[in-house]
Scaffold this motif. Structure first.
Motif, short mmCIF file in Angstrom:
data_model
loop_
_atom_site.label_atom_id
_atom_site.label_comp_id
_atom_site.label_asym_id
_atom_site.label_seq_id
_atom_site.Cartn_x
_atom_site.Cartn_y
_atom_site.Cartn_z
N ASP A 1 -24.10 50.57 31.57
CA ASP A 1 -24.53 50.57 30.16
C ASP A 1 -24.65 49.16 29.61
O ASP A 1 -25.43 48.91 28.67
CB ASP A 1 -23.53 51.35 29.30
CG ASP A 1 -23.65 52.86 29.52
OD1 ASP A 1 -24.69 53.30 30.03
OD2 ASP A 1 -22.69 53.57 29.16
N THR A 2 -23.88 48.22 30.16
CA THR A 2 -23.90 46.86 29.61
C THR A 2 -25.24 46.17 29.81
O THR A 2 -25.52 45.14 29.17
CB THR A 2 -22.80 46.00 30.27
OG1 THR A 2 -23.07 45.84 31.67
CG2 THR A 2 -21.43 46.64 30.09
N ASP B 1 -28.10 47.70 29.25
CA ASP B 1 -29.07 48.22 28.30
C ASP B 1 -29.36 47.14 27.25
O ASP B 1 -28.44 46.44 26.79
CB ASP B 1 -28.53 49.47 27.58
CG ASP B 1 -28.43 50.65 28.54
OD1 ASP B 1 -29.00 50.56 29.64
OD2 ASP B 1 -27.78 51.66 28.17
N ASP C 1 -29.98 47.20 24.19
CA ASP C 1 -29.36 47.32 22.87
C ASP C 1 -27.86 47.57 22.96
O ASP C 1 -27.25 48.04 22.01
CB ASP C 1 -30.04 48.41 22.06
CG ASP C 1 -29.89 49.79 22.69
OD1 ASP C 1 -29.55 49.83 23.89
OD2 ASP C 1 -30.11 50.80 22.01
N TYR C 2 -27.25 47.24 24.13
CA TYR C 2 -25.82 47.47 24.28
C TYR C 2 -25.03 46.48 23.43
O TYR C 2 -25.36 45.29 23.36
CB TYR C 2 -25.42 47.32 25.75
CG TYR C 2 -23.93 47.48 25.99
CD1 TYR C 2 -23.38 48.75 26.09
CD2 TYR C 2 -23.10 46.37 26.11
CE1 TYR C 2 -22.01 48.91 26.31
CE2 TYR C 2 -21.75 46.53 26.32
CZ TYR C 2 -21.20 47.79 26.41
OH TYR C 2 -19.85 47.94 26.63
N GLU C 3 -23.98 46.97 22.79
CA GLU C 3 -23.13 46.08 22.01
C GLU C 3 -21.69 46.25 22.45
O GLU C 3 -21.23 47.37 22.66
CB GLU C 3 -23.24 46.41 20.51
CG GLU C 3 -24.64 46.11 19.95
CD GLU C 3 -24.69 46.38 18.46
OE1 GLU C 3 -23.61 46.64 17.86
OE2 GLU C 3 -25.78 46.33 17.89
#
Length: 500
Positions: A493-494, A496, A498-500
């Motif tokens: 996921d990191t 992606d 738009d990952y925060e």
């Protein structure tokens, strides 16, 4: 003259040369046709079914495979279904088994593979059957996917018609292509099952090939073993052990050789109101397929203290076996098998000479005789009951089969346990006729002696869906698990945007 092909190959695969053999049925002479095989043909067959698997079967969901098998099996519930009629006509002629018994047992057996039974089996063995299709969450927080072999080589046995259906079904559920070696002693059932599958889903059936050849044809076997990713072998211990060292390290090899079954008959099963049905069920277990199944009993332990004694039980069992012989005649044994039965009778009679003689007068089963005795069929070796007054006098837990049964008297059912110990590696099915208050205690004890199945008497030859054959797993022992470890998805996921 009818010509029946006893092989199945994918559509488009052409054999050049054939041989035939004739058999005589109740409806006349039939010619069985089969291909002449070489190692190169086996290699080509393996390559063909593997490619066909990649094009169709590998993409099927396990639910779809269950549906196909279930629909194919439903065809067999129709008494007028062509393949069923062929089986009921030809298998008795090929094997020598009684036609009525074969019809009844095949009908019961095929119903084990209906859709609802397969779903029950999958749910019993796998925490999530969809792991055969895709990565599914596991209990450790990650994901797991199960992968079956690309190709499984099956060595089918001939002792019990229908057993190949079980083996083929297990492989198909793992999405494996199949190359099957059938036996000339019963080459028909795996072929008929493959044809049924082809009627429902020709693409799935194109991932199967079943051909007969003589056991011990090393060049054919070695080619199939080398091409396959897994091997499943049924047969005698000699057969399975001859194959074992030829299977490469790391390649799954499941072998199902000779086994010994036994029964425990409690005194409560021999009450005045229960003993007739109990003895009938005992006889059914012995007579079904002439004890050729690895599930069949070879020794029955009978507890004293019932309304009838163990010796009287032996006499009643002999009468029931005679009734079974009139209803379902035994197949004709070989000269070697007949000699083994006569030898077992003679050895038991000789042993009796060195022990106390039975009480004089009347039946040999009067009172509680302290010496062995033999009750044998009026004609030939059709059936034999070998009675032993205790476990110390028992010659062997195994018998020559062909409706030859040991019956051993014990004071308590637990007294049978020491006699099991030397046969630990060979034990399989235990039938128990005892009250529910004793069932689980007895099961706990016998479970420590190497068995893998406990069932009611009368059902020893009818294992249920989900049974752990020889104590192992039907699917888990064939598949390879791949895990995506916990947090791997979160790490992904990191990346992606738009990952925060």
């Amino acid at each position: 003259m009818n010509v029946i092909d006893i092989f199945h190959a994918p559509r488009g695969f052409v054999f050049q040369d054939f041989e035939t053999r004739g058999i005589v049925t109740d409806h006349g002479e039939v010619t069985l046709r089969y291909p002449v095989l070489t190692a190169e043909i086996i290699r080509d067959l393996c390559g063909t079914v593997r490619r066909n698997r990649l094009q169709a079967l590998s993409a099927y969901s396990v639910e779809r495979i269950v549906d196909v098998i279930g629909k194919a099996v439903e065809l067999w519930t129709d008494p007028d279904y062509e393949e069923r009629l062929l089986a009921e006509s030809l298998i008795p002629a090929i094997t020598g088994y009684d036609a009525t018994m074969t019809r009844i047992e095949l009908k019961r057996y095929m119903r084990m593979f209906r859709r609802r039974e397969l779903l029950r089996f999958l749910d019993d063995e796998l925490s999530s059957p969809r792991m055969l299709d895709e990565y599914r969450p596991n209990k450790s927080g990650g994901y797991t996917r199960l992968y079956g072999p690309d190709l499984t080589f099956h060595v089918f046995s001939s002792n019990v018609p229908g057993i190949p259906v079980w083996s083929m079904t297990m492989s198909l559920l793992t999405k494996s292509a199949i190359i099957g070696k059938s036996s000339f002693d019963e080459p028909l059932m795996p072929v008929l099952f493959a044809r049924s599958l082809a009627q429902i889903d020709p693409d799935l059936a194109d991932a199967l090939a079943v051909v007969p050849w003589h056991g011990g044809t090393v060049e054919l076997e070695d080619m199939a073993i080398g091409e396959a990713n897994a091997v499943i072998a049924y047969g005698s211990s000699h057969t399975t052990e001859a194959i074992r060292p030829r299977v490469g390290t790391g390649k799954p090899f499941l072998s199902y050789g000779a086994r010994i079954g036994f029964s425990l008959i409690g005194r409560e099963a021999l009450r005045a109101d229960t003993h007739v049905q109990t003895v009938h069920r005992m006889a059914v277990d012995v007579a079904t397929y002439d004890q050729q199944s690895c599930l069949a009993p070879q020794t029955i332990f009978v507890e004293r203290g019932g309304a009838i004694s163990p010796a009287q039980t032996a006499e009643l069992l002999a009468r029931e076996l005679d009734s079974q012989q009139r209803k379902y005649p035994r197949s004709v044994p070989s000269d070697e098998e007949s000699l083994a039965i006569r030898r077992a009778r003679s050895e038991t009679e000789m042993k009796a000479l060195f022990m106390a003689a039975p009480a004089p007068g009347g039946s040999a089963a009067q009172n509680d005789p302290q010496a062995p005795f033999v009750i044998e069929s009026p004609q030939g070796t059709n059936w034999t009951v070998l009675y032993f007054p205790n476990t110390d006098s028992l010659t062997s837990l195994a018998t020559p089969l062909n409706r030859t049964i040991n019956l051993v008297a014990v004071d308590q059912l637990e007294d049978a346990l020491p006699a099991l110990k030397p046969y630990r590696a060979w034990l399989q099915t235990c039938a128990i006729a005892a009250s529910s208050s004793r069932l689980f205690t007895l099961a706990q004890h016998v479970g420590e002696y190497g068995i893998d199945r406990i069932c009611p008497i009368g059902e020893m030859n009818r294992a249920k869906s989900g049974w752990h054959h020889d104590g192992g797993f039907n699917i888990l022992d064939l598949v390879r698990a791949v895990d995506i470890e916990r947090n791997t998805d979160r790490y992904s996921d990191t990346f992606d945007i738009d990952y925060e």
